[in-house]
Design a protein around this motif. Structure first.
Motif, PDB file in Angstrom:
ATOM      1  N   LEU A 512     -31.696  -2.513  15.793  1.00  0.00           N
ATOM      2  CA  LEU A 512     -30.676  -1.484  15.911  1.00  0.00           C
ATOM      3  C   LEU A 512     -30.844  -0.783  17.262  1.00  0.00           C
ATOM      4  O   LEU A 512     -31.725   0.058  17.439  1.00  0.00           O
ATOM      5  N   ASN A 513     -29.993  -1.135  18.226  1.00  0.00           N
ATOM      6  CA  ASN A 513     -30.134  -0.527  19.551  1.00  0.00           C
ATOM      7  C   ASN A 513     -29.366   0.786  19.632  1.00  0.00           C
ATOM      8  O   ASN A 513     -28.706   1.215  18.671  1.00  0.00           O
ATOM      9  N   ILE A 601     -13.408   5.439  -1.457  1.00  0.00           N
ATOM     10  CA  ILE A 601     -14.769   5.027  -1.117  1.00  0.00           C
ATOM     11  C   ILE A 601     -14.731   4.392   0.273  1.00  0.00           C
ATOM     12  O   ILE A 601     -13.977   3.442   0.513  1.00  0.00           O
ATOM     13  N   CYS A 602     -15.530   4.922   1.161  1.00  0.00           N
ATOM     14  CA  CYS A 602     -15.653   4.364   2.529  1.00  0.00           C
ATOM     15  C   CYS A 602     -17.114   3.933   2.695  1.00  0.00           C
ATOM     16  O   CYS A 602     -18.018   4.774   2.672  1.00  0.00           O
ATOM     17  N   GLN A 603     -17.347   2.606   2.869  1.00  0.00           N
ATOM     18  CA  GLN A 603     -18.723   2.097   2.818  1.00  0.00           C
ATOM     19  C   GLN A 603     -18.976   1.078   3.936  1.00  0.00           C
ATOM     20  O   GLN A 603     -18.164   0.215   4.212  1.00  0.00           O
ATOM     21  N   LEU A 604     -20.173   1.177   4.523  1.00  0.00           N
ATOM     22  CA  LEU A 604     -20.637   0.239   5.546  1.00  0.00           C
ATOM     23  C   LEU A 604     -21.980  -0.325   5.092  1.00  0.00           C
ATOM     24  O   LEU A 604     -22.902   0.440   4.775  1.00  0.00           O
ATOM     25  N   THR A 605     -22.098  -1.649   5.023  1.00  0.00           N
ATOM     26  CA  THR A 605     -23.357  -2.285   4.608  1.00  0.00           C
ATOM     27  C   THR A 605     -23.736  -3.349   5.640  1.00  0.00           C
ATOM     28  O   THR A 605     -22.870  -4.015   6.207  1.00  0.00           O
ATOM     29  N   TRP A 606     -25.027  -3.520   5.836  1.00  0.00           N
ATOM     30  CA  TRP A 606     -25.488  -4.570   6.743  1.00  0.00           C
ATOM     31  C   TRP A 606     -26.970  -4.860   6.511  1.00  0.00           C
ATOM     32  O   TRP A 606     -27.709  -4.032   5.963  1.00  0.00           O
ATOM     33  N   SER A 607     -27.363  -6.044   6.936  1.00  0.00           N
ATOM     34  CA  SER A 607     -28.775  -6.431   6.903  1.00  0.00           C
ATOM     35  C   SER A 607     -29.276  -6.473   8.345  1.00  0.00           C
ATOM     36  O   SER A 607     -28.645  -7.073   9.226  1.00  0.00           O
ATOM     37  N   SER A 608     -30.426  -5.878   8.631  1.00  0.00           N
ATOM     38  CA  SER A 608     -30.958  -5.818   9.998  1.00  0.00           C
ATOM     39  C   SER A 608     -31.278  -7.187  10.555  1.00  0.00           C
ATOM     40  O   SER A 608     -31.329  -7.381  11.770  1.00  0.00           O
ATOM     41  N   GLU A 609     -31.497  -8.167   9.683  1.00  0.00           N
ATOM     42  CA  GLU A 609     -31.824  -9.518  10.141  1.00  0.00           C
ATOM     43  C   GLU A 609     -30.598 -10.245  10.696  1.00  0.00           C
ATOM     44  O   GLU A 609     -30.740 -11.248  11.397  1.00  0.00           O
ATOM     45  N   LYS A 610     -29.398  -9.748  10.391  1.00  0.00           N
ATOM     46  CA  LYS A 610     -28.180 -10.458  10.771  1.00  0.00           C
ATOM     47  C   LYS A 610     -27.437  -9.795  11.921  1.00  0.00           C
ATOM     48  O   LYS A 610     -26.327 -10.191  12.252  1.00  0.00           O
ATOM     49  N   ILE A 611     -28.037  -8.787  12.514  1.00  0.00           N
ATOM     50  CA  ILE A 611     -27.352  -8.101  13.616  1.00  0.00           C
ATOM     51  C   ILE A 611     -27.159  -9.059  14.771  1.00  0.00           C
ATOM     52  O   ILE A 611     -28.094  -9.725  15.227  1.00  0.00           O
ATOM     53  N   LEU A 612     -25.939  -9.169  15.276  1.00  0.00           N
ATOM     54  CA  LEU A 612     -25.628 -10.050  16.393  1.00  0.00           C
ATOM     55  C   LEU A 612     -26.227  -9.496  17.672  1.00  0.00           C
ATOM     56  O   LEU A 612     -26.249  -8.290  17.903  1.00  0.00           O
ATOM     57  N   GLN A 613     -26.719 -10.409  18.541  1.00  0.00           N
ATOM     58  CA  GLN A 613     -27.320  -9.988  19.808  1.00  0.00           C
ATOM     59  C   GLN A 613     -26.215  -9.865  20.865  1.00  0.00           C
ATOM     60  O   GLN A 613     -26.014 -10.725  21.709  1.00  0.00           O
ATOM     61  N   TRP A 614     -25.503  -8.759  20.762  1.00  0.00           N
ATOM     62  CA  TRP A 614     -24.390  -8.539  21.690  1.00  0.00           C
ATOM     63  C   TRP A 614     -24.913  -8.120  23.048  1.00  0.00           C
ATOM     64  O   TRP A 614     -25.952  -7.502  23.173  1.00  0.00           O
TER      65      TRP A 614
END
Length: 616
Positions: A512-513, A601-614
């Motif tokens: 997470l940058n 309901i406003c929701q954001l979910t993510w896995s840190s292993e799948k973050i794209l290297q933008w």
């Protein structure tokens, strides 16, 4: 990529490529061409008056009306020369068979002249032919005329000693002439310890050519060879014709006590080779007798005048020299003008050759050239990358600016428009003026906020002109501060809330940058602002920030007027687009759906292993 890496990487690649090419011999022709050029550019040396060349030229042949030159004319020439008492005479003309008329006269002269050296050919040519010595000369008065030719049919090496087909060790014509001349000066030819092919005159050791000497790679170094140190002069020796000698049109001191070489200097006899290392006039060739004169002069000059042989470093030192210049080139590319390094290399290599040290010049030049080209390409690539970064940074500033405008002035305008359009509500002039003042203040704060964010580069998150959050803190703490700030704002949706459920737990922040942190904060701010501005009659608000089954979850739930009941299209506008883009960058999912029995309901979910290297 740092400037240091930009400078070093092309240099390392160039070193590896050029060194490999040199080891394979691919650079030998270029190195020899550079060597020849430097040899031609050396300062002029004086004529060696100890040597006289008697060149039988085209005019001599025309007057004799015979070729080969008859034995009688050769005998007459030798007797005339002998009358002037030369130190030694070298006959660089094959005489293995009689050439009538006058063979008996020539045989008599051969027996009489003890300072005469004839020639033979001991190494077979392409057809396997050799040439026997004159039959009337003893072995000690015979030297071979065999030569070593390069691939381009030039002469750079002199063969001083070799074995014949009978495995007998033989000396060259030039070596025998020098041997006889120096013997009168009490200097004799000897062997060199621990080198079966090594030779020396007194204390002067002849520098022997080896297979990797100078710019050569795996060259044939059989026998005893040396690099020819051609005398640097367009007229290195005095040359006279047969006619001048026979008719005594010369000065006696040109011959008395000197080394005399007799050979053909007529183009029609084709006893010449192309030359690139000597300062010859056009046409660019040198006759065989002239080359023997250069070799003889080199030997006696080394002994009597201390004129050096052509020296070269060992392989280890040559490659160290090459790599050293590569390092200098890499350093100079960052410190001062790169061409100065190239000019310095060329000048130093030339000066060293003037002092008879041949060091490789082409390999370090190629390394510097390829390094320079690689550095330019790397710099261009870096400039392109820098341009992309600047474009992305500007785009980020534009997006941040729109965020600020969207979450401030535009929301105020939307609220004002909603109140004006709502027939059930009336806005008093005082309230309308208050809204306008707030809008004016928000608009004036946009410039300052954008300027602050662009200067600091996103390390801080600006909620307002007065409220700044450090994005380097744990993300759940940052989000809690966003919630606290937004919930203090004067939004109608917040005034009816009776139950407020808040849970901010630590999230998995791997990959997470700063830019993603910034966007996540904007997401929560946007979600909360939407509740405050659009969720009418909200009594319960739930804000969750936690991990669940390896996923990070940020969820805002209200029980106000649900999105299916809202006619305003802003819910599907820029804020929604931003949330969808953020979810894609996080490799996660964004949802905005109806709550049961009412609300959103406003929701954001993510896995840190799948973050794209933008690339930001």
């Amino acid at each position: 990529m740092s400037i240091r890496r930009i400078g070093v990487l092309p240099g390392i690649v160039a070193i590896g490529f050029v060194v490999a090419a040199r080891m394979l011999g691919s650079l030998q022709s270029l190195e020899l061409a550079a060597y020849d050029t430097f040899m031609r550019l050396r300062p002029d040396e004086p004529i060696d008056e100890r040597i006289l060349i008697v060149g039988i030229n085209e005019e001599d042949i025309q007057k004799l009306k015979a070729y080969p030159v008859p034995d009688r004319e050769i005998a007459k020439l030798l007797r005339t020369l002998q009358s002037y008492q030369p130190a030694v005479v070298g006959l660089d003309i094959y005489r293995d068979m009689p050439v009538e008329p006058g063979h008996k006269e020539l045989a008599s002269v051969f027996k009489e002249m003890k300072n005469l050296v004839g020639v033979e050919k001991v190494l077979p040519d392409i057809s396997g032919m050799t040439v026997k010595p004159p039959p009337d000369l003893p072995n000690e008065q015979v030297g071979f005329a065999d030569a070593i030719y390069e691939a381009d049919w030039t002469r750079r090496r002199g063969l001083l000693g070799t074995s014949n087909l009978q495995d007998e060790w033989r000396f060259s014509l030039s070596l025998n002439l020098a041997k006889i001349y120096l013997k009168e000066k009490q200097i004799s030819l000897g062997n060199v310890t621990n080198d079966q092919y090594g030779m020396s005159f007194g204390v002067t050791k002849i520098v022997r050519f080896l297979s990797n000497s100078g710019g050569y790679i795996s060259a044939d170094d059989k026998g005893s060879q040396m690099l020819i140190n051609f005398r640097s002069n367009s007229n290195p020796f005095r040359v006279v014709s047969l006619e001048q000698i026979v008719n005594r049109k010369i000065q006696p001191d040109w011959i008395n006590g000197k080394i005399i070489l007799i050979g053909m200097t007529s183009p029609s006899t084709k006893d010449y080779v192309l030359s690139s290392a000597t300062k010859n006039q056009a046409p660019p060739w040198i006759y065989g007798v002239e080359i023997n004169a250069h070799i003889t002069s080199q030997l006696i000059s080394a002994v009597l005048d201390k004129r050096p042989f052509i020296n070269s470093l060992g392989e280890f030192w040559e490659y160290l020299w090459i790599i050293t210049w590569a390092v200098i080139g890499i350093y100079s590319a960052r410190k001062f003008s790169f061409p100065i390094t190239i000019l310095s290399l060329i000048f130093l290599s030339y000066v060293l050759l003037v002092f008879c040290w041949w060091l490789p010049v082409v390999p370090p030049l190629l390394i510097l050239f390829f390094h320079g080209i690689g550095t330019v390409f790397a710099a261009v690539e870096r400039e392109n990358e820098s341009l992309q970064v600047r474009i992305q940074e500007r785009q980020l500033v534009i997006n941040q600016t729109f965020d600020i405008i969207h979450n401030g002035p535009l929301q105020i305008l939307a609220r004002m428009m909603r109140q004006v359009e709502d027939n059930n509500q009336e806005m008093s002039p005082q309230q309308f003026l208050l809204e306008l003042r707030q809008l004016n203040q928000e608009l004036r704060g946009v410039y300052k906020l954008v300027k602050q964010e662009s200067l600091i580069g996103g390390n801080n998150f600006y909620l307002s002109q007065e409220r700044v959050i450090d994005l380097q803190k744990p993300i759940h703490e940052v989000l809690n501060e966003v919630y606290l700030d937004v919930f203090e704002r004067d939004f109608p949706g917040f005034k009816t809330i009776k139950i407020n459920v808040v849970k901010f737990e630590p999230l998995n922040e791997r990959n997470l940058n700063i830019q993603l942190r910034h966007k996540i904060c904007r997401f929560l701010e946007e979600a909360l602002c939407n509740v405050g501005k659009y969720a009418q009659d909200t009594t319960r608000l739930e804000i969750i920030c936690k991990q669940n089954e390896g996923k990070n979850i940020i969820r805002v739930t209200d029980n106000g007027l649900g999105i299916n009941q809202v006619s305003d299209s802003s819910h599907q506008g820029f804020g929604t687009q931003q949330a969808l883009t953020l979810a894609k960058q996080l490799g996660g999912e964004f949802q905005r759906c109806a709550n049961s029995p009412k609300g959103t309901i406003c929701q954001l979910t993510w896995s840190s292993e799948k973050i794209l290297q933008w690339k930001w």
